[in-house]
Design an enzyme around this catalytic site. Structure first.
Site, short mmCIF file in Angstrom:
data_model
loop_
_atom_site.label_atom_id
_atom_site.label_comp_id
_atom_site.label_asym_id
_atom_site.label_seq_id
_atom_site.Cartn_x
_atom_site.Cartn_y
_atom_site.Cartn_z
N ARG A 1 -7.79 -3.92 -3.23
CA ARG A 1 -7.28 -2.77 -3.99
C ARG A 1 -8.24 -2.46 -5.14
O ARG A 1 -8.06 -2.91 -6.26
CB ARG A 1 -5.88 -3.08 -4.51
CG ARG A 1 -4.92 -3.47 -3.43
CD ARG A 1 -3.52 -3.78 -3.96
NE ARG A 1 -2.77 -4.46 -2.91
CZ ARG A 1 -2.24 -3.85 -1.84
NH1 ARG A 1 -2.38 -2.55 -1.70
NH2 ARG A 1 -1.59 -4.55 -0.93
N CYS B 1 0.83 -1.21 0.00
CA CYS B 1 0.00 0.00 0.00
C CYS B 1 0.86 1.26 0.00
O CYS B 1 0.52 2.26 -0.64
CB CYS B 1 -0.92 0.01 1.22
SG CYS B 1 -2.08 -1.37 1.27
#
Length: 214
Positions: free
Chosen positions: A128, A51
């Protein structure tokens, strides 16, 4: 035992789910982005390596998205304080300033509305997911990545440019289209039009496959 009903998934070319959420830049609603393109994207958790690479990539390309009239808005199921601490950490450790807001979605309300929670991956973390919402608030594209593979921010920007160019020129885009490439001409809808296609001045391979420069 009765299973809990899951919220309906968002659908392309329909209004994007409305939201009113706390972010690192104050409260944000979908209406705040009316008249602009919005790139809304989720990540599984703050202070995680994949991330972090994605956030740095979005931060580096923020000006490129802004040039196309698009704003960035992140989200994870973490607190606002966690987001702030992570953003400060990215600046301190990597020298990258994250200039876009991040939604703190502890109640998972926005994540559920956008189908960011995929039970096969996790019941408590968002995958995601990336959503491109147009200036009228219509959901135009959505892309889902698994938790263990980072998305391509360059591809998301390319997709935004392709959508905008398609809207402006009433055409379709071939695989991996980038500015400067030819675009797809819509196939003819009748036998008569198909017969005439070869004489219409396009780069025609066959009646159903024609391209043209912009």
């Amino acid at each position: 035992m009765t299973e809990t009903a899951q919220p309906a998934m968002p659908r392309l070319n329909e209004p994007a789910p409305a939201f009113d959420a706390v972010t690192t830049h104050g409260r944000r609603t979908l209406e705040d982005y009316r008249g602009k393109w919005l790139v809304l994207f989720s990540h599984p958790a703050d202070f995680t390596p994949v991330c972090t690479t994605e956030f740095m990539a979005f931060a580096r390309r923020q000006a490129d998205f802004a040039e196309r009239g698009a704003e960035l808005l992140g989200l994870s199921i973490d607190s606002n304080f966690s987001h702030i601490a992570w953003i400060l950490n990215i600046k301190e450790k990597f020298g990258i300033e994250v200039g876009f807001p991040v939604i703190a979605d502890l109640n998972m309300k926005v994540a559920q509305a956008y189908g960011m929670i995929q039970p096969g991956a996790s019941d408590t973390a968002a995958v995601r997911a990336t959503f491109l919402i147009d200036p009228d608030g219509v959901l135009r594209a959505m892309v889902y990545y698994p938790m263990n593979a980072g998305r391509s921010v360059a591809e998301i920007h390319r997709l935004l440019v392709a959508l905008q160019t398609s809207d402006e020129n009433q055409c379709a885009m071939p695989e991996n289209w980038v500015p400067g490439d030819e675009v797809i001409v819509s196939p003819p809808a009748t036998a008569e039009a198909a017969e005439a296609r070869k004489d219409e001045g396009y780069n025609t391979v066959d009646w159903y496959f024609s391209t043209r420069p912009l």
